[in-house]
Design a protein around this motif. Structure first.
Motif, PDB file in Angstrom:
ATOM      1  N   SER A  90     -10.766   2.943  -2.117  1.00 41.53           N
ATOM      2  CA  SER A  90      -9.548   3.565  -2.657  1.00 41.53           C
ATOM      3  C   SER A  90      -8.293   2.950  -2.063  1.00 41.53           C
ATOM      4  O   SER A  90      -7.260   2.852  -2.728  1.00 41.53           O
ATOM      5  N   ARG A 132       4.640   6.986  -5.361  1.00 36.49           N
ATOM      6  CA  ARG A 132       3.876   7.170  -6.592  1.00 36.49           C
ATOM      7  C   ARG A 132       4.808   7.454  -7.770  1.00 36.49           C
ATOM      8  O   ARG A 132       4.573   6.981  -8.888  1.00 36.49           O
ATOM      9  N   LEU A 137      -8.111   7.855   3.021  1.00 32.86           N
ATOM     10  CA  LEU A 137      -8.691   7.231   1.835  1.00 32.86           C
ATOM     11  C   LEU A 137      -9.807   6.302   2.282  1.00 32.86           C
ATOM     12  O   LEU A 137      -9.703   5.651   3.331  1.00 32.86           O
ATOM     13  N   VAL A 188       4.526   9.116   0.351  1.00 34.40           N
ATOM     14  CA  VAL A 188       3.485   8.807  -0.622  1.00 34.40           C
ATOM     15  C   VAL A 188       3.882   9.319  -2.003  1.00 34.40           C
ATOM     16  O   VAL A 188       3.784   8.594  -3.006  1.00 34.40           O
ATOM     17  N   ASN A 239      -3.474   2.650  -5.546  1.00 39.54           N
ATOM     18  CA  ASN A 239      -2.822   2.835  -4.249  1.00 39.54           C
ATOM     19  C   ASN A 239      -1.933   1.648  -3.884  1.00 39.54           C
ATOM     20  O   ASN A 239      -1.523   1.516  -2.743  1.00 39.54           O
ATOM     21  N   VAL A 244      -0.605   4.604   0.355  1.00 36.49           N
ATOM     22  CA  VAL A 244      -1.229   5.148   1.561  1.00 36.49           C
ATOM     23  C   VAL A 244      -1.654   3.950   2.393  1.00 36.49           C
ATOM     24  O   VAL A 244      -2.340   3.058   1.905  1.00 36.49           O
ATOM     25  N   HIS A 283       0.835  -1.200   0.000  1.00 41.29           N
ATOM     26  CA  HIS A 283       0.000   0.000   0.000  1.00 41.29           C
ATOM     27  C   HIS A 283       0.875   1.258   0.000  1.00 41.29           C
ATOM     28  O   HIS A 283       1.854   1.339   0.742  1.00 41.29           O
TER      29      HIS A 283
END
Length: 266
Positions: A62, A93, A58, A89, A68, A46, A44
């Motif tokens: 989500s 990403r 979230l 985060v 995610n 987040v 994960h």
């Protein structure tokens, strides 16, 4: 919520079966005696837990969405959770986006799209193993990364409903197998499967299964990623033929729907 099979396929497909940080293939080849070892984990970005690394706001849908989640090897999954100050985060990403672009570049540089093909290093199963207990089926589920099924047409509604419920349970177990670690959790999964097998046997249905050793390949000529595929079939006992391992029918053998410690081929 658990990560769905569709979501898992998206994550593994976008990552090309490789860790987004070190880009190592996260499924090893099997041996003559053991199944392939899977050390890839859907991490994960987040956190799912409010107290976990990179916790955020979230909703449940989500949190377990493919947007995610990032595919990592077990080593780097632990590292990003131990070092959330560095692996923020935004940083994760960015890592995921860069890895996805790199994976796409491999397939764009050569003709063809990513596809699953038989692994030439392993013989393909010729017959289904007759499943009468939850334990063998659970072991197959744990060793697989994808799932396919077959069932007969023209069934009475109550029988079709039971079979679809069973296959849905198999799919759900495929989705969560990697998250069940304790002996109790694994035993509960076996019992859940056994309950369905017993109910199907009471209605004179047999369950057969095998794991096909496949490869996820992008057509680049590089070695594909091991992609074990579980196949499960449900058939009326009256339609099944008992065979030996080579697929040759065994005379005067009738399929048994009762529990047995000896697995057969169907």
């Amino acid at each position: 919520m658990a990560v769905s099979e569709k979501t898992r396929k998206i994550i593994w497909g976008e990552a090309g079966g490789r860790c987004a940080i070190c880009r190592v293939q996260v499924v090893t080849a099997g041996t003559d005696y053991d199944d392939p070892s899977v050390f890839g984990e859907e991490a994960h970005i987040v956190a799912r837990s409010k107290g976990g690394p990179r916790a955020g706001l979230l909703d449940d849908a989500s949190i377990d969405s493919h947007t995610n989640l990032v595919l990592l090897c077990s080593r780097h999954h632990k590292q990003i959770d131990d070092q959330p100050g560095h692996f923020t985060v935004d940083r994760l990403r960015e890592i995921k986006a860069q890895h996805a672009a790199w994976t796409r570049s491999l397939s764009e540089a050569t003709p063809g799209r990513p596809k699953v093909v038989p692994n030439p290093g392993f013989p393909q199963p010729r017959v289904l193993t007759l499943i009468t207990r939850g334990n063998p089926l659970w072991n197959m589920i744990k060793s697989s990364v994808t799932f396919e099924y077959a069932l007969p047409d023209g069934l009475p509604a109550e029988n079709e409903d039971l079979i679809m419920e069973f296959l849905g349970a198999v799919q759900d177990y495929c989705d969560i197998a990697a998250e069940l670690h304790s002996v109790r959790e694994n035993r509960d999964a076996e019992k859940g499967l056994q309950s369905y097998l017993s109910r199907l046997a009471e209605r004179n249905f047999l369950v057969g299964a095998f794991v096909r050793q496949m490869l996820l390949t992008d057509g680049s000529g590089q070695e594909g990623t091991p992609w074990p595929m579980l196949r499960v079939e449900v058939q009326p006992a009256s339609h099944a033929t008992i065979t030996d391992e080579g697929g040759r029918p065994i005379p005067n053998e009738q399929p048994s729907t009762g529990a047995s410690d000896k697995e057969q081929s169907a």
